[in-house]
Design a protein around this motif. Sequence first.
Motif: not given
Length: 191
Positions: A64-72, A147-151
């Motif tokens: 299970i992986r929880i991640s947040r990545q900027p769109l860039s 949300h806020d230019d990140a996924v």
Amino acid sequence: MWGVCLLAVIMLGGCVSPTWEAVKGPLKEEGLKVAMDLPKGWHRFRDSSGDIILTKYGLALQSIRISRQPLSDLNKDANKPLTSSALPHEVAQWFGEQFLASTRLTNQQILETNTATVAGHPGYQVRVTFRNADGLKYQLLQYGFLHDDAVTRLTYEAVAQDYFDRDLAAFEQVRTSFREVEASKDTRCHI
């Protein structure tokens, strides 16, 4: 001289070595600004990614992986860019297209794409299967939101035979308890 070299290797190795720790119960992760309930009997793998990575039997069997990545970052190698105005079904379609275009996997197949609510945000769900370089079949289920230019993504990946269905309930526990939290307002100096 050998003693100094050995000490240097041990010290440097400790700085970059991933770590494992047993987990259960609630987790608040300041770096990602999220909280969730963790499944009992699982372990957290800490590496340099900053993601929350959990496994019960080993990363090659299920995770299970929880991640947040900027769109860039997401758009660096993308065939077409994902924009901050994309609707949830468009984000699901974009991730599906990126998955199918992957050259690291074989026999990729999209089983399902849907919209979903994730932590109160309009989001998406994607379910896929693939084979790794050794021919082992995996199934992947991902929920996410823009949300806020990140996924932000919650991803469950497991060997399709035996492990995917066996541990799906643990992933659902994490997903349903997942929420965003404010960063701590503590201004004290922590050493």
